[in-house]
Design a protein around this motif. Structure first.
Motif, PDB file in Angstrom:
ATOM      1  N   UNK A 244     -35.963  34.815 -12.488  1.00 21.72           N
ATOM      2  CA  UNK A 244     -35.290  34.095 -13.509  1.00 21.72           C
ATOM      3  C   UNK A 244     -33.953  34.195 -13.398  1.00 21.72           C
ATOM      4  N   UNK A 245     -33.658  32.917 -13.826  1.00 18.60           N
ATOM      5  CA  UNK A 245     -31.929  32.759 -13.451  1.00 18.60           C
ATOM      6  C   UNK A 245     -31.680  32.348 -15.089  1.00 18.60           C
ATOM      7  N   UNK A 246     -30.792  33.302 -15.808  1.00 16.59           N
ATOM      8  CA  UNK A 246     -30.845  32.967 -17.168  1.00 16.59           C
ATOM      9  C   UNK A 246     -29.361  32.940 -17.703  1.00 16.59           C
ATOM     10  N   UNK A 247     -29.114  32.351 -19.184  1.00 13.57           N
ATOM     11  CA  UNK A 247     -27.876  32.164 -19.626  1.00 13.57           C
ATOM     12  C   UNK A 247     -27.277  33.940 -19.991  1.00 13.57           C
ATOM     13  N   UNK A 248     -26.124  34.105 -20.317  1.00 14.17           N
ATOM     14  CA  UNK A 248     -25.771  35.261 -20.601  1.00 14.17           C
ATOM     15  C   UNK A 248     -26.532  35.881 -21.802  1.00 14.17           C
ATOM     16  N   UNK A 249     -26.309  37.305 -22.006  1.00 14.97           N
ATOM     17  CA  UNK A 249     -27.138  37.880 -22.978  1.00 14.97           C
ATOM     18  C   UNK A 249     -26.407  37.491 -24.643  1.00 14.97           C
ATOM     19  N   UNK A 250     -25.058  36.818 -24.436  1.00 15.28           N
ATOM     20  CA  UNK A 250     -24.667  36.554 -25.818  1.00 15.28           C
ATOM     21  C   UNK A 250     -25.164  35.241 -26.245  1.00 15.28           C
ATOM     22  N   UNK A 251     -26.071  34.531 -25.574  1.00 14.65           N
ATOM     23  CA  UNK A 251     -26.439  33.243 -25.907  1.00 14.65           C
ATOM     24  C   UNK A 251     -27.857  33.445 -26.577  1.00 14.65           C
ATOM     25  N   UNK A 252     -28.107  32.662 -27.606  1.00 15.31           N
ATOM     26  CA  UNK A 252     -29.389  32.548 -28.471  1.00 15.31           C
ATOM     27  C   UNK A 252     -30.743  32.674 -27.311  1.00 15.31           C
TER      28      UNK A 252
ATOM     29  N   UNK B 218     -15.746  26.344 -33.856  1.00 11.61           N
ATOM     30  CA  UNK B 218     -16.635  27.142 -32.768  1.00 11.61           C
ATOM     31  C   UNK B 218     -17.799  26.246 -32.192  1.00 11.61           C
ATOM     32  N   UNK B 219     -17.812  26.353 -30.945  1.00 10.68           N
ATOM     33  CA  UNK B 219     -18.783  25.805 -30.118  1.00 10.68           C
ATOM     34  C   UNK B 219     -19.459  26.612 -29.144  1.00 10.68           C
ATOM     35  N   UNK B 220     -20.929  26.765 -29.169  1.00  8.98           N
ATOM     36  CA  UNK B 220     -21.421  27.429 -27.988  1.00  8.98           C
ATOM     37  C   UNK B 220     -21.295  26.621 -26.693  1.00  8.98           C
ATOM     38  N   UNK B 221     -21.534  27.215 -25.504  1.00  8.92           N
ATOM     39  CA  UNK B 221     -21.408  26.238 -24.337  1.00  8.92           C
ATOM     40  C   UNK B 221     -22.449  25.094 -24.222  1.00  8.92           C
TER      41      UNK B 221
ATOM     42  N   UNK C 268     -22.606  29.588 -17.425  1.00  9.47           N
ATOM     43  CA  UNK C 268     -22.375  28.055 -17.033  1.00  9.47           C
ATOM     44  C   UNK C 268     -23.842  27.241 -16.805  1.00  9.47           C
ATOM     45  N   UNK C 269     -24.126  26.686 -17.925  1.00  8.49           N
ATOM     46  CA  UNK C 269     -25.594  26.110 -17.576  1.00  8.49           C
ATOM     47  C   UNK C 269     -25.764  25.251 -16.418  1.00  8.49           C
TER      48      UNK C 269
END
Length: 293
Positions: free
Chosen positions: A192-200, A95-98, A224-225
């Motif tokens: 704010x422009x943010x990562x999705x909610x499943x990100x830490x 497993x790899x977080x983006x 997508x960062x």
């Protein structure tokens, strides 16, 4: 004790109806009745109280206690089946977080290639929260995970590599871009422009918002960062990213936050405590662990 008896038992706990259990497993109702009777005789207790009028059952106190163990047993058996399948294929589901996959893992791949491990990996990308659940359920063998604190999960074997602060990023023409630090409370009203909610990141961001006592104006979320960075560079808004994801070549300004309390992005390698590390998995664990030191 038969495994199928435990499966019948758990389904009866959930449905509280013998007929429903029989239909689900495509067997006759007496088969379910005999399975439950075998379990009750083996343990010398009553797990269910039968309601003949409403054709339902009630779980007794000892039944509720037994249920917790049955869930654990069946879950471990399901995990063991998946582990065996992965081992037979001589592959490691990894497993790899983006963010970790994009900004940490590329530096690791040359060593994995030298160790003849790279072609053994089947990588799965999701946010750390989802990867953690996949790891615990046996769908993954190993994972690099992000968290806001060191892992304290009894079911996992973990090793922490690094800890990164979070930073505020903004376009070079932003009014605050010339500062070296910024108070998070001063960002009230910013877009704010943010990562999705499943990100830490989402947990850390919400912590900062609660501490600053404001509800943020979030105009866009994505996993997508690179898109986040591009939008920030164009001055479309600001973002909140772990320092791990910020490169010297990025064409925006990154600022430290002034607050005394701040969350940190912890990077760890994790596998289940019950996972048997085959020679390939052991080599992978040791190689990544050595790189992280």
């Amino acid at each position: 004790m038969k495994i199928k008896d435990l499966e019948y038992y758990l389904q009866l706990v959930e449905s509280k109806n013998f007929s429903i259990v029989a239909e689900k497993f495509n067997v006759r109702q007496p088969t379910i009745t005999m399975a439950i009777r075998r379990l009750e005789e083996e343990y010398g207790t009553t797990f269910f109280i039968r309601d003949r009028v409403h054709h339902q059952v009630q779980v007794t106190e000892t039944g509720l206690q037994f249920t917790n163990h049955v869930r654990t047993i069946l879950n471990e058996l399901a995990i063991s089946r998946q582990e065996i399948e992965h081992t037979k294929k001589n592959k490691v589901l990894f497993g790899l977080p983006p963010i970790i996959g994009n900004y940490y893992f590329p530096a690791v791949t040359p060593r994995l290639l030298q160790a003849n491990l790279l072609d053994r990996l089947v990588t799965v990308e999701h946010g750390s929260k989802e990867l953690l659940q996949m790891l615990l359920s046996g769908k993954l063998d190993m994972a690099l995970l992000g968290s806001l604190s060191s892992f304290k999960e009894a079911r996992l074997r973990t090793v922490e590599f690094a800890c990164y602060p979070f930073k505020i990023i903004m376009g070079t023409n932003h009014p605050l871009a010339q500062e070296s630090q910024v108070s998070f409370a001063d960002l009230k009203g910013q877009s704010f422009i943010l990562p999705d909610t499943d990100f830490i990141h989402d947990q850390a961001f919400r912590q900062m918002c609660r501490s600053a006592h404001f509800r943020p104006k979030v105009i866009y979320r994505t996993n997508d960062i690179h898109i986040i960075k591009a939008m920030v560079e164009e001055g479309m808004g600001i973002s909140f990213l772990a320092e791990l994801a910020i490169d010297p070549s990025d064409r925006f300004t990154s600022l430290e936050m002034m607050e005394d309390y701040q969350p940190y992005f912890h990077l760890s390698l994790a596998t289940r405590q019950t996972e048997f590390l085959s020679p390939v998995k052991q080599k992978l664990w040791e190689t990544i662990r050595a790189i992280g030191k």
